[in-house]
Design a protein around this motif. Structure first.
Motif, PDB file in Angstrom:
ATOM      1  N   UNK A 100       3.229   5.461  -3.996  1.00  0.00           N
ATOM      2  CA  UNK A 100       2.688   4.501  -3.039  1.00  0.00           C
ATOM      3  C   UNK A 100       3.851   3.776  -2.369  1.00  0.00           C
ATOM      4  N   UNK A 101       4.038   3.944  -1.058  1.00  0.00           N
ATOM      5  CA  UNK A 101       5.155   3.285  -0.376  1.00  0.00           C
ATOM      6  C   UNK A 101       5.074   1.764  -0.525  1.00  0.00           C
ATOM      7  N   UNK A 102       6.213   1.118  -0.525  1.00  0.00           N
ATOM      8  CA  UNK A 102       6.261  -0.338  -0.679  1.00  0.00           C
ATOM      9  C   UNK A 102       5.537  -1.046   0.458  1.00  0.00           C
ATOM     10  N   UNK A 103       5.528  -0.428   1.649  1.00  0.00           N
ATOM     11  CA  UNK A 103       4.882  -1.088   2.784  1.00  0.00           C
ATOM     12  C   UNK A 103       3.391  -0.769   2.895  1.00  0.00           C
ATOM     13  N   UNK A 104       2.834  -0.038   1.925  1.00  0.00           N
ATOM     14  CA  UNK A 104       1.404   0.283   1.944  1.00  0.00           C
ATOM     15  C   UNK A 104       0.583  -0.895   1.425  1.00  0.00           C
ATOM     16  N   UNK A 105       0.769  -2.041   2.030  1.00  0.00           N
ATOM     17  CA  UNK A 105      -0.001  -3.213   1.633  1.00  0.00           C
ATOM     18  C   UNK A 105      -1.343  -3.205   2.360  1.00  0.00           C
ATOM     19  N   UNK A 106      -2.245  -4.045   1.905  1.00  0.00           N
ATOM     20  CA  UNK A 106      -3.541  -4.152   2.558  1.00  0.00           C
ATOM     21  C   UNK A 106      -3.374  -4.591   4.005  1.00  0.00           C
ATOM     22  N   UNK A 107      -2.450  -5.510   4.241  1.00  0.00           N
ATOM     23  CA  UNK A 107      -2.227  -6.038   5.584  1.00  0.00           C
ATOM     24  C   UNK A 107      -1.628  -4.969   6.497  1.00  0.00           C
ATOM     25  N   UNK A 108      -0.682  -4.184   5.963  1.00  0.00           N
ATOM     26  CA  UNK A 108      -0.047  -3.146   6.772  1.00  0.00           C
ATOM     27  C   UNK A 108      -1.054  -2.105   7.238  1.00  0.00           C
ATOM     28  N   UNK A 109      -1.853  -1.580   6.312  1.00  0.00           N
ATOM     29  CA  UNK A 109      -2.818  -0.550   6.674  1.00  0.00           C
ATOM     30  C   UNK A 109      -3.918  -1.100   7.578  1.00  0.00           C
ATOM     31  N   UNK A 110      -4.316  -2.337   7.352  1.00  0.00           N
ATOM     32  CA  UNK A 110      -5.302  -2.960   8.244  1.00  0.00           C
ATOM     33  C   UNK A 110      -4.756  -3.047   9.663  1.00  0.00           C
ATOM     34  N   UNK A 111      -3.496  -3.451   9.784  1.00  0.00           N
ATOM     35  CA  UNK A 111      -2.873  -3.535  11.111  1.00  0.00           C
ATOM     36  C   UNK A 111      -2.789  -2.157  11.769  1.00  0.00           C
ATOM     37  N   UNK A 112      -2.482  -1.134  10.985  1.00  0.00           N
ATOM     38  CA  UNK A 112      -2.406   0.221  11.534  1.00  0.00           C
ATOM     39  C   UNK A 112      -3.777   0.698  12.024  1.00  0.00           C
ATOM     40  N   UNK A 113      -4.822   0.363  11.282  1.00  0.00           N
ATOM     41  CA  UNK A 113      -6.180   0.722  11.710  1.00  0.00           C
ATOM     42  C   UNK A 113      -6.537   0.003  13.006  1.00  0.00           C
ATOM     43  N   UNK A 114      -6.261  -1.293  13.048  1.00  0.00           N
ATOM     44  CA  UNK A 114      -6.579  -2.066  14.256  1.00  0.00           C
ATOM     45  C   UNK A 114      -5.766  -1.584  15.446  1.00  0.00           C
ATOM     46  N   UNK A 115      -4.515  -1.211  15.205  1.00  0.00           N
ATOM     47  CA  UNK A 115      -3.659  -0.691  16.279  1.00  0.00           C
ATOM     48  C   UNK A 115      -4.215   0.627  16.829  1.00  0.00           C
ATOM     49  N   UNK A 116      -4.734   1.461  15.948  1.00  0.00           N
ATOM     50  CA  UNK A 116      -5.320   2.735  16.361  1.00  0.00           C
ATOM     51  C   UNK A 116      -6.561   2.507  17.214  1.00  0.00           C
ATOM     52  N   UNK A 117      -7.403   1.576  16.785  1.00  0.00           N
ATOM     53  CA  UNK A 117      -8.626   1.269  17.540  1.00  0.00           C
ATOM     54  C   UNK A 117      -8.289   0.682  18.914  1.00  0.00           C
ATOM     55  N   UNK A 118      -7.294  -0.195  18.943  1.00  0.00           N
ATOM     56  CA  UNK A 118      -6.907  -0.828  20.206  1.00  0.00           C
ATOM     57  C   UNK A 118      -6.402   0.191  21.227  1.00  0.00           C
ATOM     58  N   UNK A 119      -5.861   1.307  20.726  1.00  0.00           N
ATOM     59  CA  UNK A 119      -5.322   2.332  21.625  1.00  0.00           C
ATOM     60  C   UNK A 119      -6.386   3.313  22.105  1.00  0.00           C
ATOM     61  N   UNK A 120      -7.617   3.174  21.610  1.00  0.00           N
ATOM     62  CA  UNK A 120      -8.696   4.070  22.023  1.00  0.00           C
ATOM     63  C   UNK A 120      -8.993   3.931  23.523  1.00  0.00           C
ATOM     64  N   UNK A 121      -9.193   5.039  24.186  1.00  0.00           N
ATOM     65  CA  UNK A 121      -9.589   5.007  25.591  1.00  0.00           C
ATOM     66  C   UNK A 121     -11.026   4.497  25.732  1.00  0.00           C
ATOM     67  N   UNK A 122     -11.901   4.955  24.814  1.00  0.00           N
ATOM     68  CA  UNK A 122     -13.288   4.488  24.810  1.00  0.00           C
ATOM     69  C   UNK A 122     -13.387   3.266  23.908  1.00  0.00           C
ATOM     70  N   UNK A 123     -13.701   2.147  24.485  1.00  0.00           N
ATOM     71  CA  UNK A 123     -13.814   0.915  23.696  1.00  0.00           C
ATOM     72  C   UNK A 123     -15.276   0.594  23.439  1.00  0.00           C
ATOM     73  N   UNK A 124     -15.534   0.004  22.294  1.00  0.00           N
ATOM     74  CA  UNK A 124     -16.883  -0.375  21.899  1.00  0.00           C
ATOM     75  C   UNK A 124     -16.825  -1.348  20.744  1.00  0.00           C
ATOM     76  N   UNK A 125     -17.985  -1.646  20.164  1.00  0.00           N
ATOM     77  CA  UNK A 125     -18.033  -2.650  19.101  1.00  0.00           C
ATOM     78  C   UNK A 125     -17.982  -2.047  17.707  1.00  0.00           C
ATOM     79  N   UNK A 126     -18.077  -0.714  17.584  1.00  0.00           N
ATOM     80  CA  UNK A 126     -18.086  -0.106  16.255  1.00  0.00           C
ATOM     81  C   UNK A 126     -17.330   1.216  16.272  1.00  0.00           C
ATOM     82  N   UNK A 127     -16.602   1.472  15.178  1.00  0.00           N
ATOM     83  CA  UNK A 127     -15.805   2.692  15.060  1.00  0.00           C
ATOM     84  C   UNK A 127     -15.913   3.268  13.664  1.00  0.00           C
TER      85      UNK A 127
END
Length: 281
Positions: free
Chosen positions: A61-88
């Motif tokens: 488990x990488x040291x940076x695999x914190x709950x906050x890090x992965x949450x930010x990565x998920x949110x970053x992925x959603x923010x980059x979506x071309x199709x935006x909506x309220x649920x993913x």
């Protein structure tokens, strides 16, 4: 150099695909997550299940695999979506780095996050006809590994093909002891009077996030008793209700199994409580 569908290719993307241990050996775990109105539903449970699965599979488990890090990565992925909506629908996969046999390096991991737009932000009850059958061609092997959400899903894939070819909405899977353990895409609950029963993890069912949430909700309902116990195929036709749970659809009532038809009243009650818990939890 690799040959991908008849095309000779030497690009990074194709080589990364060719060396992916999740593809080569099913050496990968994943989480399927619902994000609603910017909130990752039951994120803490997803995160700790992922960490536990990685430890069981001896992944580093990488040291940076914190709950906050992965949450930010998920949110970053959603923010980059071309199709935006309220649920993913978000799929987070983790696999060991390339290597054909164990080396210290194959402890290290790569990860991938895929986001797909959903039409409904919260859980709704689908009361359309939903007929199921037993899948008996192959069996789930009970034990700890069967409870993990890995990419080793051959039985589930074959069961889905069987269901499609025979016009069933879903199938129940059996373990080697001929006990009913789960559906193709989620955990199962049987309602019989005031008892709500679900197979135990020891029988080989997935350690589902929605399974945990439903069990916690039922534990707070004074009119019902929750039971974790093995389910025989003969019990299926004795139940008043049967429903399937998973993170994306929430609760799916089963309308019929063979000649038995089922109600939906408990599923409706639980779904209302589940939506409240998803919003406030």
């Amino acid at each position: 150099m690799i040959n991908f569908n008849g095309i000779i290719d030497d690009t990074f993307e194709k080589n990364a695909l060719a060396s992916n241990r999740g593809l080569q050996y099913a050496d990968a775990v994943f989480e399927t997550i619902k994000v609603s109105a910017g909130k990752i539903l039951f994120w803490e449970d997803h995160y700790f299940r992922l960490m536990a699965s990685m430890r069981i599979l001896r992944m580093e488990i990488p040291m940076d695999f914190t709950m906050e890090f992965l949450e930010n990565e998920i949110q970053k992925t959603i923010a980059a979506q071309k199709e935006q909506g309220s649920a993913f629908r978000v799929k987070l996969l983790v696999w060991r780095k390339p290597g054909g046999k164990y080396t210290p390096e194959t402890h290290d991991v790569d990860y991938l996050i895929v986001a797909k737009l959903l039409t409904t932000p919260f859980y709704i009850l689908n009361e359309a006809p939903y007929t199921v059958e037993l899948y008996k061609d192959h069996y789930v092997t009970s034990g700890l590994l069967a409870t993990l959400k890995t990419t080793a899903k051959t039985i589930h894939v074959l069961g889905s093909i069987y269901a499609s070819e025979n016009e069933y909405a879903n199938c129940f899977l059996l373990n080697e002891k001929k006990q009913v353990v789960e559906a193709l895409n989620g955990n199962i609950f049987l309602v019989n009077g005031y008892k709500i029963k679900t197979p135990p993890l020891e029988d080989g069912c997935l350690n589902g996030i929605l399974r945990k949430q439903i069990m916690a909700i039922v534990a707070q309902m004074p009119d019902y008793i929750l039971e974790e116990a093995s389910v025989s195929p003969f019990e299926l036709q004795k139940a008043d209700e049967i429903f399937i749970t998973n993170t994306i659809m929430g609760i799916q009532p089963i309308s019929a199994y063979r000649k038995k038809e089922y109600g939906v009243s408990v599923a409706k009650d639980l779904l209302a409580k589940l939506n409240v818990k998803a919003r406030l939890g």
